[in-house]
Design a protein around this motif. Structure first.
Motif, PDB file in Angstrom:
ATOM      1  N   PHE A 285      35.446   8.473  26.356  1.00 42.29           N
ATOM      2  CA  PHE A 285      36.382   8.028  26.962  1.00 42.29           C
ATOM      3  C   PHE A 285      36.517   8.835  28.420  1.00 42.29           C
ATOM      4  O   PHE A 285      36.596   8.308  29.535  1.00 42.29           O
ATOM      5  N   LEU A 286      36.398  10.215  28.377  1.00 42.71           N
ATOM      6  CA  LEU A 286      36.333  10.823  29.537  1.00 42.71           C
ATOM      7  C   LEU A 286      35.338  10.476  30.424  1.00 42.71           C
ATOM      8  O   LEU A 286      35.848  10.655  31.881  1.00 42.71           O
ATOM      9  N   THR A 287      34.030  10.079  30.076  1.00 40.67           N
ATOM     10  CA  THR A 287      33.286   9.737  30.937  1.00 40.67           C
ATOM     11  C   THR A 287      33.427   8.534  31.701  1.00 40.67           C
ATOM     12  O   THR A 287      33.349   8.239  32.769  1.00 40.67           O
ATOM     13  N   GLU A 288      34.020   7.632  30.682  1.00 39.72           N
ATOM     14  CA  GLU A 288      34.365   6.072  31.173  1.00 39.72           C
ATOM     15  C   GLU A 288      35.379   6.083  32.242  1.00 39.72           C
ATOM     16  O   GLU A 288      35.384   5.236  33.048  1.00 39.72           O
ATOM     17  N   ALA A 289      36.366   7.110  32.023  1.00 41.38           N
ATOM     18  CA  ALA A 289      37.491   7.227  32.905  1.00 41.38           C
ATOM     19  C   ALA A 289      37.019   8.097  34.254  1.00 41.38           C
ATOM     20  O   ALA A 289      37.992   8.149  34.939  1.00 41.38           O
ATOM     21  N   ASP A 290      35.795   8.361  34.500  1.00 46.03           N
ATOM     22  CA  ASP A 290      35.186   9.231  35.541  1.00 46.03           C
ATOM     23  C   ASP A 290      36.141  10.467  35.731  1.00 46.03           C
ATOM     24  O   ASP A 290      36.442  10.709  37.115  1.00 46.03           O
ATOM     25  N   ILE A 291      36.313  10.950  34.655  1.00 50.42           N
ATOM     26  CA  ILE A 291      37.125  12.454  34.792  1.00 50.42           C
ATOM     27  C   ILE A 291      36.161  13.431  35.559  1.00 50.42           C
ATOM     28  O   ILE A 291      36.609  14.267  36.262  1.00 50.42           O
ATOM     29  N   ASP A 292      34.828  13.013  35.389  1.00 51.76           N
ATOM     30  CA  ASP A 292      33.871  14.203  36.188  1.00 51.76           C
ATOM     31  C   ASP A 292      34.055  14.125  37.651  1.00 51.76           C
ATOM     32  O   ASP A 292      33.615  15.076  38.159  1.00 51.76           O
ATOM     33  N   GLU A 293      34.740  12.881  38.260  1.00 53.01           N
ATOM     34  CA  GLU A 293      35.126  13.004  39.495  1.00 53.01           C
ATOM     35  C   GLU A 293      36.321  13.722  40.100  1.00 53.01           C
ATOM     36  O   GLU A 293      36.652  13.749  41.066  1.00 53.01           O
ATOM     37  N   ALA A 294      36.997  14.281  39.066  1.00 52.97           N
ATOM     38  CA  ALA A 294      38.580  14.627  39.282  1.00 52.97           C
ATOM     39  C   ALA A 294      38.623  16.091  40.011  1.00 52.97           C
ATOM     40  O   ALA A 294      37.625  16.834  39.691  1.00 52.97           O
ATOM     41  N   ASP A 295      39.170  16.293  41.082  1.00 52.27           N
ATOM     42  CA  ASP A 295      39.577  17.634  41.599  1.00 52.27           C
ATOM     43  C   ASP A 295      40.180  18.567  40.837  1.00 52.27           C
ATOM     44  O   ASP A 295      40.170  19.623  40.656  1.00 52.27           O
ATOM     45  N   LEU A 296      41.186  17.855  40.014  1.00 49.89           N
ATOM     46  CA  LEU A 296      42.292  18.634  38.903  1.00 49.89           C
ATOM     47  C   LEU A 296      42.361  17.766  37.704  1.00 49.89           C
ATOM     48  O   LEU A 296      42.852  16.850  38.059  1.00 49.89           O
TER      49      LEU A 296
END
Length: 443
Positions: A285-296
Motif C-alpha cells: 500500500f505504501l508504494t501504491e499511495a506514492d509515499i516515497d514522494e512525501a517530504d514528511l
C-alpha cells in the motif's frame, strides 16, 4: 504557592517533579505506593485516596491551595474534582481532557464546569507536532502573545554558518532577537560581540516569519514549506487536528485512514486535505499511495505501527518522518532509528500544565533543564518597565534578562535600546532562572 495535584500517573508525576522545587505540592492518588514514592523522592505531601472525596481534598489542604490540577486518566473524574474544588475553595482549576467533545463543551460552558483551564491532550499534541515539524531543526518551539511571537531554540553544528560569527554579523532579521545562548549548560546573555561556537544552543524570539527564515538559514534543506507533500497516517483525533492546523497554515496534506466511514467523514470535514482510504499495514500500500514522494510522513497510530511505518518510509526515501510516541521508554528507540521528530502527548500536556501554574507571567516556557525561561508578561503600572526605555531599565534589573519582543495593540515591535515600554504592552523576555525571582518581583 500551594498546588494540589489529583492523579499521580505519568503526567501528574511529571508535573509534581517540575513544580516541587519552587512550590508547596500535595499529590492525591488512589495508588498508595505511588504517592509514597513521590513523597520520599520529591518531598511532596502524599495523600492516598479518591480526589472526588471532599474529605480527601481537605486532607490535601484544598482550602489553602492556589492551584488545583486534575490530572487523572478519567475525564469525568477530572471534571468532578474541579467541580468539588469550586464549592469549597478559591483555587485556580486546571483539568486535562482526552475527549474532544468535552473540550468543546468546556469552551462553550466553561463557568458551568468550574474549570478555569482545560487542556485537550489531542489538540495540544497536534499543535506541538506541527510547530516542531514546521521548524525541523528546532529543539524547542513555543508561541506567545496569541501566536504573534515565537521562541525557538536551535543547536549549532560544527558546519553551521553561524559558527565563528558574532551576533552583530548574524543579526539580519529585523523582527528577530538573539535572546540567549546556552553553552556547556551555562546561560549567556549575548551582546553584539558574542561569537557563536559549535554546540551552542541559540534561543531566538521574534515573529513567526522571522523565526522561519532564520531556521531556513540554519538548515535550508530541512525547512518544511506549504507546497511540500505531507502525509498523515491515521485519521483519529490527533491526526485530524494535525490536518486542520496544517490547512490553516496553507498546507494541503494527505491523510490515510483505514476505516471507510471515517475516511468519508474526514473528507467532508477537511476540504483542504486529500483523504485516502487504505491500510498502511497492507503489503504494497505504501508504494501504491506514492509515499516515497512525501517530504514528511507523520505516524499517529500505536507506537509499534508508527515505528515500523517510520522505518519503511525511510527505506522508501521519504525525506522526513515524525511520530506520536505514547510510551516514554520508546522515544530513544525512535530517535535511534532516525525518526526526525517524536512527540510525547503526556510530556506535552505536563509542560502546558506547568506553564499554566506560573503566577509571575501570563505564559512561561522552560528551556534546557530549567536553566532558563521565556516569559510573557502584561506590563502593569507598578512594573519597572512601565514608561521606561529598555536601555534605562536594564540598570534596574539583574544580568540574565533580555526582552525579546514587545507587542502593543496586537502589533509586534522589535525591542531596541530606545524602545519605551508602555503599560498594557505584552513583553516576551528570556530569563536566566538564577535571577528569575528578582526579575519576576521587578516586573
Amino acid at each position: 504557592m500551594r498546588v494540589v495535584i489529583v492523579g499521580a500517573g505519568d503526567v501528574g508525576t511529571y508535573i509534581a517533579a517540575d513544580l516541587a522545587g519552587s512550590h508547596e505540592i500535595a499529590v492525591v492518588d488512589t495508588d498508595g505506593e505511588r504517592v509514597a514514592e513521590l513523597e520520599s523522592t520529591l518531598g511532596v505531601t502524599a495523600i492516598e485516596g479518591d480526589g472526588r472525596s471532599l474529605e480527601i481534598l481537605e486532607a490535601a489542604g484544598i482550602r489553602e491551595a492556589e492551584v488545583v490540577i486534575a490530572s487523572t486518566d478519567d475525564d469525568a473524574v477530572n471534571v468532578m474534582v474541579c467541580g468539588a474544588v469550586r464549592n469549597i475553595a478559591d483555587a485556580y482549576t486546571i483539568a486535562r481532557a482526552k475527549s474532544a467533545d468535552l473540550y468543546e463543551t468546556w469552551q462553550t460552558y466553561d463557568a458551568a464546569l468550574g474549570i478555569e483551564r482545560m487542556l485537550s491532550v489531542d489538540r495540544l499534541t497536534a499543535a506541538a507536532l506541527v510547530r516542531t515539524v514546521a521548524l525541523p531543526g528546532a529543539l524547542a518551539v513555543s508561541t506567545f502573545a496569541d501566536g504573534g511571537v515565537e521562541m525557538a531554540e536551535f543547536e549549532l553544528g560544527e558546519e553551521s554558518e553561524l559558527v565563528g560569527k558574532s551576533v552583530a554579523e548574524a543579526d539580519e532579521f529585523p523582527s528577530l532577537t538573539f535572546a540567549g545562548v546556552i553553552r556547556d549548560g551555562n546561560v549567556l546573555i549575548p551582546s553584539g560581540e558574542t561569537v557563536f561556537e559549535p554546540e551552542d544552543r541559540v534561543v531566538v524570539i521574534g515573529s513567526p516569519s522571522s523565526i522561519r527564515r532564520f531556521a531556513r538559514r540554519l538548515a535550508p534543506e530541512a525547512t518544511l514549506d506549504p507546497e511540500d507533500d505531507v502525509v498523515i497516517v491515521g485519521g483519529g483525533a490527533v491526526g485530524t487536528h494535525i490536518a486542520e492546523i496544517l490547512e490553516e497554515r496553507g498546507y494541503a496534506p494527505r491523510l490515510i485512514e483505514h476505516d471507510p466511514d471515517r475516511a468519508e467523514a474526514l473528507a467532508e470535514r477537511l476540504p483542504g486535505t486529500t483523504v485516502v482510504e487504505g491500510d498502511v499495514t497492507t503489503a504494497g500500500f505504501l508504494t501504491e499511495a506514492d509515499i516515497d514522494e512525501a517530504d514528511l510522513l507523520v505516524g499517529t497510530l500505536d507506537d509499534e505501527t508508527n515505528y515500523v511505518l517510520a522505518l519503511l518510509a525511510k527505506n522508501l526515501g521519504v525525506a522526513h518522518t515524525a511520530a506520536i510516541v505514547n510510551e516514554s521508554e520508546y522515544v530513544d528507540l525512535f530517535e535511534a532509528a532516525g525518526v526526525d521528530v517524536t512527540i510525547e502527548p503526556r510530556a506535552v500536556v505536563a509542560s502546558e500544565t506547568t506553564r499554566a501554574t506560573q503566577d509571575y507571567a501570563d505564559e512561561a516556557a522552560t528551556l534546557e533543564r530549567d536553566s532558563a525561561e521565556v516569559l510573557e508578561i502584561t506590563v502593569q503600572s507598578d512594573s519597572v518597565l512601565a514608561g521606561e526605555s529598555i536601555a534605562d531599565v536594564a540598570h534596574d534589573l539583574p544580568d540574565g534578562f533580555v526582552i525579546g519582543a514587545v507587542v502593543r495593540d496586537g502589533s509586534l515591535k522589535t525591542p531596541r535600546g530606545g524602545t519605551v515600554v508602555q503599560v498594557g504592552d505584552h513583553v516576551v523576555a528570556f530569563v536566566d532562572t538564577d535571577v528569575l525571582d528578582d526579575v519576576a518581583a521587578a516586573l
